[in-house]
Design a protein around this motif. Structure first.
Motif, PDB file in Angstrom:
ATOM      1  N   ALA A 185      64.959  36.319   8.822  1.00  0.00           N
ATOM      2  CA  ALA A 185      63.729  35.964   9.368  1.00  0.00           C
ATOM      3  C   ALA A 185      62.955  35.679   8.410  1.00  0.00           C
ATOM      4  CB  ALA A 185      63.378  36.541  10.674  1.00  0.00           C
ATOM      5  N   ALA A 186      62.767  36.779   7.702  1.00  0.00           N
ATOM      6  CA  ALA A 186      61.221  37.389   6.425  1.00  0.00           C
ATOM      7  C   ALA A 186      62.095  36.171   5.756  1.00  0.00           C
ATOM      8  CB  ALA A 186      61.374  38.820   6.182  1.00  0.00           C
ATOM      9  N   ALA A 187      62.982  35.727   5.106  1.00  0.00           N
ATOM     10  CA  ALA A 187      63.541  35.348   3.749  1.00  0.00           C
ATOM     11  C   ALA A 187      62.473  34.082   3.790  1.00  0.00           C
ATOM     12  CB  ALA A 187      64.900  35.322   3.169  1.00  0.00           C
ATOM     13  N   LEU A 188      63.651  33.579   5.800  1.00  0.00           N
ATOM     14  CA  LEU A 188      63.450  32.249   5.456  1.00  0.00           C
ATOM     15  C   LEU A 188      61.582  31.959   5.195  1.00  0.00           C
ATOM     16  CD1 LEU A 188      65.684  31.310   8.104  1.00  0.00           C
ATOM     17  CD2 LEU A 188      65.507  30.342   6.087  1.00  0.00           C
ATOM     18  N   ALA A 189      60.761  32.847   6.197  1.00  0.00           N
ATOM     19  CA  ALA A 189      59.531  32.898   6.850  1.00  0.00           C
ATOM     20  C   ALA A 189      59.086  33.070   5.012  1.00  0.00           C
ATOM     21  CB  ALA A 189      58.392  33.719   7.470  1.00  0.00           C
ATOM     22  N   ALA A 190      59.298  33.554   3.863  1.00  0.00           N
ATOM     23  CA  ALA A 190      59.088  33.183   2.559  1.00  0.00           C
ATOM     24  C   ALA A 190      59.540  32.479   1.836  1.00  0.00           C
ATOM     25  CB  ALA A 190      59.465  34.586   1.766  1.00  0.00           C
ATOM     26  N   ARG A 191      60.039  31.133   2.667  1.00  0.00           N
ATOM     27  CA  ARG A 191      60.479  30.182   1.878  1.00  0.00           C
ATOM     28  C   ARG A 191      61.619  29.936   1.064  1.00  0.00           C
ATOM     29  NH1 ARG A 191      57.965  25.970   4.676  1.00  0.00           N
ATOM     30  NH2 ARG A 191      58.046  24.294   2.072  1.00  0.00           N
ATOM     31  N   ARG A 192      62.503  31.049   1.370  1.00  0.00           N
ATOM     32  CA  ARG A 192      63.406  31.119   0.355  1.00  0.00           C
ATOM     33  C   ARG A 192      64.692  30.129   1.598  1.00  0.00           C
ATOM     34  NH1 ARG A 192      66.959  35.953   0.383  1.00  0.00           N
ATOM     35  NH2 ARG A 192      67.825  34.372  -0.825  1.00  0.00           N
ATOM     36  N   PRO A 193      65.374  29.408  -0.261  1.00  0.00           N
ATOM     37  CA  PRO A 193      66.375  28.250   1.369  1.00  0.00           C
ATOM     38  C   PRO A 193      67.501  28.931   1.898  1.00  0.00           C
ATOM     39  CG  PRO A 193      65.843  27.882  -1.779  1.00  0.00           C
ATOM     40  CD  PRO A 193      65.127  29.596  -1.017  1.00  0.00           C
TER      41      PRO A 193
ATOM     42  N   ALA B 141      64.289  18.201  22.793  1.00  0.00           N
ATOM     43  CA  ALA B 141      64.305  19.943  22.717  1.00  0.00           C
ATOM     44  C   ALA B 141      64.286  20.698  22.098  1.00  0.00           C
ATOM     45  CB  ALA B 141      64.883  20.271  23.377  1.00  0.00           C
ATOM     46  N   SER B 142      63.309  22.281  21.729  1.00  0.00           N
ATOM     47  CA  SER B 142      63.671  23.546  20.740  1.00  0.00           C
ATOM     48  C   SER B 142      64.784  24.013  21.360  1.00  0.00           C
ATOM     49  CB  SER B 142      62.575  23.493  20.095  1.00  0.00           C
ATOM     50  OG  SER B 142      62.419  24.702  21.344  1.00  0.00           O
ATOM     51  N   SER B 143      65.152  24.953  19.998  1.00  0.00           N
ATOM     52  CA  SER B 143      65.633  25.223  20.549  1.00  0.00           C
ATOM     53  C   SER B 143      66.045  27.616  19.543  1.00  0.00           C
ATOM     54  CB  SER B 143      67.070  25.404  19.328  1.00  0.00           C
ATOM     55  OG  SER B 143      68.063  24.159  20.132  1.00  0.00           O
ATOM     56  N   ARG B 144      66.257  28.478  20.596  1.00  0.00           N
ATOM     57  CA  ARG B 144      66.190  29.587  19.994  1.00  0.00           C
ATOM     58  C   ARG B 144      67.563  30.348  19.423  1.00  0.00           C
ATOM     59  NH1 ARG B 144      62.176  32.517  23.090  1.00  0.00           N
ATOM     60  NH2 ARG B 144      60.653  30.567  24.304  1.00  0.00           N
ATOM     61  N   VAL B 145      67.321  30.608  18.231  1.00  0.00           N
ATOM     62  CA  VAL B 145      68.090  31.361  17.207  1.00  0.00           C
ATOM     63  C   VAL B 145      67.264  32.531  16.574  1.00  0.00           C
ATOM     64  CG1 VAL B 145      69.437  30.880  14.970  1.00  0.00           C
ATOM     65  CG2 VAL B 145      68.182  28.977  16.403  1.00  0.00           C
ATOM     66  N   GLU B 146      68.736  33.526  16.688  1.00  0.00           N
ATOM     67  CA  GLU B 146      68.784  35.266  16.236  1.00  0.00           C
ATOM     68  C   GLU B 146      69.710  35.153  14.789  1.00  0.00           C
ATOM     69  OE1 GLU B 146      70.257  37.906  18.978  1.00  0.00           O
ATOM     70  OE2 GLU B 146      69.313  37.403  20.634  1.00  0.00           O
TER      71      GLU B 146
ATOM     72  N   GLU C  15      68.037  45.137  12.982  1.00  0.00           N
ATOM     73  CA  GLU C  15      66.889  44.206  14.196  1.00  0.00           C
ATOM     74  C   GLU C  15      67.843  43.084  14.115  1.00  0.00           C
ATOM     75  OE1 GLU C  15      62.700  44.034  14.333  1.00  0.00           O
ATOM     76  OE2 GLU C  15      63.340  45.033  12.278  1.00  0.00           O
ATOM     77  N   THR C  16      67.328  42.301  15.301  1.00  0.00           N
ATOM     78  CA  THR C  16      67.269  40.859  15.541  1.00  0.00           C
ATOM     79  C   THR C  16      65.977  40.156  15.505  1.00  0.00           C
ATOM     80  OG1 THR C  16      68.340  41.283  17.690  1.00  0.00           O
ATOM     81  CG2 THR C  16      69.884  40.739  16.068  1.00  0.00           C
ATOM     82  N   VAL C  17      65.543  39.266  15.637  1.00  0.00           N
ATOM     83  CA  VAL C  17      64.844  38.102  15.492  1.00  0.00           C
ATOM     84  C   VAL C  17      65.113  36.928  15.863  1.00  0.00           C
ATOM     85  CG1 VAL C  17      62.275  37.355  14.226  1.00  0.00           C
ATOM     86  CG2 VAL C  17      63.343  39.616  13.416  1.00  0.00           C
ATOM     87  N   THR C  18      64.727  36.581  17.457  1.00  0.00           N
ATOM     88  CA  THR C  18      64.713  35.499  17.906  1.00  0.00           C
ATOM     89  C   THR C  18      63.544  33.914  17.242  1.00  0.00           C
ATOM     90  OG1 THR C  18      65.876  36.294  19.953  1.00  0.00           O
ATOM     91  CG2 THR C  18      65.016  33.979  20.331  1.00  0.00           C
TER      92      THR C  18
ATOM     93  N   LEU D 109      67.866  24.719  11.802  1.00  0.00           N
ATOM     94  CA  LEU D 109      66.744  25.801  11.785  1.00  0.00           C
ATOM     95  C   LEU D 109      65.643  24.575  10.414  1.00  0.00           C
ATOM     96  CD1 LEU D 109      68.944  29.001  10.404  1.00  0.00           C
ATOM     97  CD2 LEU D 109      66.542  29.267  11.951  1.00  0.00           C
ATOM     98  N   ILE D 110      65.803  23.916   9.169  1.00  0.00           N
ATOM     99  CA  ILE D 110      65.360  23.141   8.921  1.00  0.00           C
ATOM    100  C   ILE D 110      64.750  22.629   9.695  1.00  0.00           C
ATOM    101  CG2 ILE D 110      65.517  21.555   6.715  1.00  0.00           C
ATOM    102  CD1 ILE D 110      68.243  23.003   5.756  1.00  0.00           C
ATOM    103  N   SER D 111      65.263  21.481  10.651  1.00  0.00           N
ATOM    104  CA  SER D 111      64.304  20.331  11.104  1.00  0.00           C
ATOM    105  C   SER D 111      64.210  20.146  12.878  1.00  0.00           C
ATOM    106  CB  SER D 111      65.200  19.370  10.990  1.00  0.00           C
ATOM    107  OG  SER D 111      66.690  19.055  10.943  1.00  0.00           O
TER     108      SER D 111
END
Length: 66
Positions: free
Chosen positions: A28-36, A17-22, A3-6, A52-54
């Motif tokens: 996505a869950a790991a980044l949302a949980a603040r993993r490096p 401008a912002s971007s969309r990343v798949e 499963e992919t998330v955008t 993704l960071i900035s």
């Protein structure tokens, strides 16, 4: 099938401008949980991880800092 998330990045501090990343749902869950980001995406080039960071686009970074 994985499963992919955008996700939408923050606005770039240089161009606004912002971007969309798949990502996979797991990434996505790991980044949302603040993993490096370097731990979640070790094979992704640093410029893409910075997006993704900035929200800073690789081209904008290169124009600003060389």
């Amino acid at each position: 099938m994985t499963e992919t998330v955008t996700i939408e990045t923050r606005a770039c501090m240089f161009c606004g401008a912002s971007s969309r990343v798949e990502l996979t749902a797991r990434q996505a869950a790991a980044l949302a949980a603040r993993r490096p980001v370097q731990d979640v995406l070790p094979d992704v080039e640093p410029a893409r991880r910075e997006l993704l960071i900035s929200g800073t686009h690789p081209d904008c970074w290169a124009r600003a800092f060389g």
